[in-house]
Scaffold this active site. Structure first.
Site, PDB file in Angstrom:
ATOM      1  N   ASP A  26      -1.422   3.468   9.177  1.00  0.00           N
ATOM      2  CA  ASP A  26      -0.893   2.144   8.857  1.00  0.00           C
ATOM      3  C   ASP A  26      -1.969   1.069   9.032  1.00  0.00           C
ATOM      4  OD1 ASP A  26       1.030   0.348   8.072  1.00  0.00           O
ATOM      5  OD2 ASP A  26       2.007   0.222  10.033  1.00  0.00           O
ATOM      6  N   HIS A  43      -6.330   0.255   0.742  1.00  0.00           N
ATOM      7  CA  HIS A  43      -5.856   1.633   0.508  1.00  0.00           C
ATOM      8  C   HIS A  43      -7.014   2.553   0.118  1.00  0.00           C
ATOM      9  CE1 HIS A  43      -1.815   0.414   1.160  1.00  0.00           C
ATOM     10  NE2 HIS A  43      -1.696  -0.299   0.059  1.00  0.00           N
ATOM     11  N   LEU A 137      -8.238  24.519   8.515  1.00  0.00           N
ATOM     12  CA  LEU A 137      -7.416  23.325   8.788  1.00  0.00           C
ATOM     13  C   LEU A 137      -6.247  23.315   7.807  1.00  0.00           C
ATOM     14  CD1 LEU A 137      -6.962  20.537  10.190  1.00  0.00           C
ATOM     15  CD2 LEU A 137      -8.246  19.530   8.313  1.00  0.00           C
TER      16      LEU A 137
HETATM   17  C1  IPE Z   1       4.711   3.799   7.257  1.00  0.00           C
HETATM   18  O1  IPE Z   1       4.105   2.558   7.152  1.00  0.00           O
HETATM   19  C2  IPE Z   1       4.451   4.611   6.046  1.00  0.00           C
HETATM   20  C3  IPE Z   1       3.069   5.037   5.845  1.00  0.00           C
HETATM   21  C4  IPE Z   1       2.074   4.850   6.658  1.00  0.00           C
HETATM   22  C5  IPE Z   1       2.840   5.766   4.625  1.00  0.00           C
HETATM   23  P1  IPE Z   1       4.877   1.278   6.610  1.00  0.00           P
HETATM   24  O2  IPE Z   1       3.904   0.163   6.655  1.00  0.00           O
HETATM   25  O3  IPE Z   1       5.509   1.572   5.310  1.00  0.00           O
HETATM   26  O4  IPE Z   1       6.028   1.103   7.691  1.00  0.00           O
HETATM   27  P2  IPE Z   1       6.829  -0.190   8.148  1.00  0.00           P
HETATM   28  O5  IPE Z   1       7.379  -0.833   6.926  1.00  0.00           O
HETATM   29  O6  IPE Z   1       5.849  -1.079   8.846  1.00  0.00           O
HETATM   30  O7  IPE Z   1       7.879   0.329   9.076  1.00  0.00           O
HETATM   31  C1  IPE Z   2      -0.352   2.021   5.193  1.00  0.00           C
HETATM   32  O1  IPE Z   2      -0.852   0.722   5.161  1.00  0.00           O
HETATM   33  C2  IPE Z   2      -0.364   2.688   3.847  1.00  0.00           C
HETATM   34  C3  IPE Z   2       0.958   2.764   3.207  1.00  0.00           C
HETATM   35  C4  IPE Z   2       2.083   2.460   3.781  1.00  0.00           C
HETATM   36  C5  IPE Z   2       0.981   3.233   1.831  1.00  0.00           C
HETATM   37  P1  IPE Z   2       0.055  -0.510   4.757  1.00  0.00           P
HETATM   38  O2  IPE Z   2      -0.033  -0.723   3.293  1.00  0.00           O
HETATM   39  O3  IPE Z   2       1.431  -0.364   5.293  1.00  0.00           O
HETATM   40  O4  IPE Z   2      -0.699  -1.677   5.515  1.00  0.00           O
HETATM   41  P2  IPE Z   2      -0.032  -2.907   6.256  1.00  0.00           P
HETATM   42  O5  IPE Z   2       0.919  -2.353   7.271  1.00  0.00           O
HETATM   43  O6  IPE Z   2       0.667  -3.734   5.223  1.00  0.00           O
HETATM   44  O7  IPE Z   2      -1.193  -3.614   6.888  1.00  0.00           O
HETATM   45 MG    MG Z   3       2.327  -0.884   7.023  1.00  0.00          MG
END
Ligand code: IPE
Ligand code: IPE
Ligand code: MG
Length: 244
Positions: A26, A43, A137
């Site tokens: 995240d 990303h 892995l």
């Molecule tokens: C969880 O992150 C999903 C992934 C890392 C793929 P999100 O950013 O979607 O989760 P919330 O919305 O903060 O709970």
């Molecule tokens: C995690 O990073 C990747 C996905 C959920 C696809 P985020 O896109 O949720 O990044 P933040 O949480 O908005 O910083």
């Molecule tokens: Mg996120």
């Protein structure tokens, strides 16, 4: 990682090492926004990190790595972001297929596939087949994954088996065999980056007895050194599994 850490982990000096690490990757969006860049840049950096962490795992004694790449809830994001993420997954598979095979990585996917682009589904099946003989892995990527969705699909499969008379009195093992992760060991350790302290629908069944680590580091900044430090701390934990 420090030479000490690498050596100790390689030599098997730890009483307990996590065999299976799962990561909620995240913070990509915030990493990019903090720099005034579009979220997709974050990303793309995040995908680069995955490659680096994957390469580090065998040396760190991690045999199973499961990463959360896209949740069933992430479809709520803008079309641009969703399509951009799907393109990143596709490129990752296309470009990494050969390297992963050569590194001895077995790649698998969990999550509902039917909502994904057929071309992507095809690539996913291809690389799963191509790497099926590897075992250095076990890398599992969760795409369009949600624990509740997985459990609902598993319950439906189980109900079919019962209706066909294959199982009379279904128990935990029967439900487990219907999950996307059938045959995978449970994660020992779940790491979430970016400072959020929630599980966001990731592996609710499988992580029932996992240890959790929450780190403020944003995913694009998360290095093998960070992972090695977390693994060190894991070695100090006492896991009781309900015993004393
Ligand atoms: C969880 O992150 C999903 C992934 C890392 C793929 P999100 O950013 O979607 O989760 P919330 O919305 O903060 O709970
Ligand atoms: C995690 O990073 C990747 C996905 C959920 C696809 P985020 O896109 O949720 O990044 P933040 O949480 O908005 O910083
Ligand atoms: Mg996120």
């Amino acid at each position: 990682m420090s030479a000490d850490t690498a050596q100790r982990l390689r030599s098997g000096g730890d009483d307990q090492r996590p065999r299976h690490v799962a990561i909620i990757m995240d913070g990509n969006g915030r990493w990019a926004t903090d720099r005034g860049w579009p979220r997709l840049v974050g990303h793309r950096r995040g995908a680069e990190r995955v490659k680096q962490i994957v390469r580090a795992c065998p040396e760190l004694g991690v045999n199973w790595l499961t990463v959360y790449a896209f949740s069933t809830e992430n479809w709520k994001r803008s079309t641009e972001e969703v399509l951009g993420l799907m393109k990143i997954f596709r490129r990752y598979i296309e470009r990494e297929a050969e390297g992963l095979s050569a590194q001895g990585v077995r790649l698998r996917f969990i999550g509902g596939r039917e909502r994904l682009d057929p071309k992507l589904q095809e690539l996913m099946a291809l690389i799963e087949g191509r790497t099926a003989g590897n075992s250095l892995l076990n890398l599992t990527v969760a795409i369009n994954y949600g624990g509740r969705d997985e459990l609902a699909r598993a319950a439906a499969r189980l109900a079919q088996k019962v209706a066909r008379g294959e199982i009379a009195d279904p128990g935990q093992d029967d439900l487990e065999a219907c999950l996307d992760t059938a045959g995978h060991p449970d994660p020992d350790l779940v790491i979430r980056t970016s400072g959020e302290t929630r599980t966001s629908n990731f592996l609710p069944w499988q992580a029932a007895y996992a240890e959790y680590e929450f780190t403020p580091t944003l995913w694009p900044d998360f290095t093998p050194q960070h992972l090695a430090e977390i693994l060190d701390r894991f070695g100090l934990r006492e896991r009781r599994f309900g015993g004393v």
